[in-house]
Design a protein around this motif. Structure first.
Motif, short mmCIF file in Angstrom:
data_model
loop_
_atom_site.label_atom_id
_atom_site.label_comp_id
_atom_site.label_asym_id
_atom_site.label_seq_id
_atom_site.Cartn_x
_atom_site.Cartn_y
_atom_site.Cartn_z
N ALA A 20 0.82 -1.21 0.00
CA ALA A 20 0.00 0.00 0.00
C ALA A 20 0.85 1.26 0.00
N LEU A 21 2.05 1.20 0.57
CA LEU A 21 2.93 2.36 0.58
C LEU A 21 3.61 2.60 -0.76
N PHE A 22 4.03 1.53 -1.41
CA PHE A 22 4.83 1.69 -2.62
C PHE A 22 4.04 1.58 -3.92
N LEU A 23 2.87 0.97 -3.88
CA LEU A 23 2.07 0.81 -5.10
C LEU A 23 1.67 2.15 -5.73
N PRO A 24 1.26 3.15 -4.96
CA PRO A 24 0.92 4.44 -5.60
C PRO A 24 2.10 5.06 -6.35
N PHE A 25 3.31 4.95 -5.80
CA PHE A 25 4.48 5.50 -6.48
C PHE A 25 4.75 4.75 -7.79
N LEU A 26 4.60 3.44 -7.75
CA LEU A 26 4.78 2.65 -8.97
C LEU A 26 3.72 3.00 -10.01
N MET A 27 2.49 3.21 -9.55
CA MET A 27 1.41 3.56 -10.48
C MET A 27 1.66 4.93 -11.11
N VAL A 28 2.21 5.88 -10.35
CA VAL A 28 2.54 7.20 -10.90
C VAL A 28 3.65 7.07 -11.95
N MET A 29 4.66 6.26 -11.65
CA MET A 29 5.76 6.08 -12.61
C MET A 29 5.29 5.40 -13.89
N LYS A 42 -5.76 6.94 -3.64
CA LYS A 42 -5.46 7.35 -2.26
C LYS A 42 -6.31 6.55 -1.27
N GLU A 43 -7.59 6.46 -1.53
CA GLU A 43 -8.48 5.74 -0.62
C GLU A 43 -8.21 4.24 -0.64
N CYS A 44 -7.87 3.70 -1.79
CA CYS A 44 -7.53 2.27 -1.86
C CYS A 44 -6.27 1.96 -1.06
N SER A 45 -5.28 2.83 -1.13
CA SER A 45 -4.07 2.58 -0.35
C SER A 45 -4.34 2.71 1.14
N LYS A 46 -5.22 3.65 1.54
CA LYS A 46 -5.58 3.75 2.96
C LYS A 46 -6.31 2.50 3.43
N LEU A 47 -7.22 1.98 2.60
CA LEU A 47 -7.92 0.75 2.97
C LEU A 47 -6.97 -0.43 3.07
N LEU A 48 -6.01 -0.52 2.16
CA LEU A 48 -5.02 -1.61 2.25
C LEU A 48 -4.19 -1.49 3.53
N MET A 49 -3.81 -0.28 3.89
CA MET A 49 -3.05 -0.10 5.14
C MET A 49 -3.89 -0.49 6.35
N MET A 50 -5.17 -0.14 6.34
CA MET A 50 -6.05 -0.53 7.45
C MET A 50 -6.17 -2.05 7.53
N LEU A 51 -6.33 -2.70 6.39
CA LEU A 51 -6.43 -4.15 6.36
C LEU A 51 -5.15 -4.79 6.89
N GLY A 52 -4.00 -4.30 6.45
CA GLY A 52 -2.73 -4.84 6.93
C GLY A 52 -2.55 -4.65 8.43
N ALA A 53 -2.89 -3.47 8.91
CA ALA A 53 -2.74 -3.20 10.35
C ALA A 53 -3.68 -4.09 11.17
N LEU A 54 -4.90 -4.26 10.71
CA LEU A 54 -5.83 -5.14 11.43
C LEU A 54 -5.34 -6.58 11.43
N ASP A 104 -9.13 16.11 8.73
CA ASP A 104 -8.43 14.85 8.91
C ASP A 104 -9.41 13.71 8.70
N SER A 105 -9.17 12.89 7.69
CA SER A 105 -10.05 11.76 7.42
C SER A 105 -9.35 10.43 7.69
N SER A 106 -8.19 10.46 8.30
CA SER A 106 -7.40 9.25 8.49
C SER A 106 -7.29 8.86 9.96
N SER A 107 -8.23 9.25 10.78
CA SER A 107 -8.12 9.01 12.21
C SER A 107 -8.04 7.53 12.55
N PHE A 108 -8.86 6.71 11.89
CA PHE A 108 -8.85 5.28 12.18
C PHE A 108 -7.55 4.65 11.73
N LEU A 109 -7.04 5.06 10.60
CA LEU A 109 -5.76 4.55 10.12
C LEU A 109 -4.64 4.93 11.09
N ILE A 110 -4.66 6.17 11.56
CA ILE A 110 -3.65 6.61 12.54
C ILE A 110 -3.73 5.76 13.79
#
Length: 137
Positions: A20-29, A42-54, A104-110
C-alpha cells in the motif's frame, strides 16, 4: 483481546502495508494515476493499510500466551490515548494556522498504525524482559 487470525497473517499484514505504501508511487511512474482517479488510489491505499494493520493486530504470535493478550490490550489502550493526543494536536495546529479547508479523514488509520507500533514495542519489550530474567537466575 484474543487473536483471531493465524500466525502467518502478521508477516502478510506487513507485506500488505508495504504494498500500500509503494504501489501508488509505482502507479505514478507507470502513468496510471491521473487527476480523475487520484482520490480512488489514495483511498484504496488507505484501505489496504487498514487491512494490513488489522491483520497484524489480530494475528497470533508464536507461542501465544496470556501475556501477549495483556500486551495486546495495553497496546490498544495506549493507542487510543496517543491517537486522541495526536488528533487534538493536529486540530490545534490547524486552528493556529487558520486552515478552514482541510479535514483529517485518516483518524482510524492513525489509530491502527499507532496500535501496531505499541503492540510490537510491547511484544519486543516482553521478550527482552524474559531474556534478562532468565539470565539473572
Amino acid at each position: 483481546m484474543k487473536a483471531l487470525l493465524p500466525v502467518y497473517c502478521r508477516p502478510l499484514g506487513y507485506c500488505i502495508i508495504a504494498l500500500a505504501l509503494f504501489l501508488p508511487f509505482l502507479m505514478v511512474m507507470m502513468g496510471r494515476v491521473t487527476d480523475a482517479n487520484l482520490l480512488f488510489y489514495k483511498e484504496c491505499s488507505k484501505l489496504l493499510m487498514m487491512l494490513g494493520a488489522l491483520m497484524i493486530i489480530f494475528a497470533l504470535t508464536k507461542n501465544e500466551c496470556k501475556e501477549v493478550e495483556a500486551i495486546r490490550n495495553k497496546a490498544t489502550r495506549n493507542a487510543m490515548f496517543l491517537t486522541v493526543f495526536f488528533i487534538f494536536g493536529n486540530m490545534l495546529y490547524r486552528v493556529a494556522q487558520g486552515d478552514l479547508m482541510s479535514v483529517d479523514s485518516s483518524s482510524f488509520l492513525i489509530f491502527l498504525i499507532i496500535n501496531v507500533l505499541c503492540l510490537e514495542f510491547g511484544i519486543k519489550k516482553a521478550t527482552v524482559d524474559r531474556l534478562f530474567k532468565r539470565n539473572n537466575r
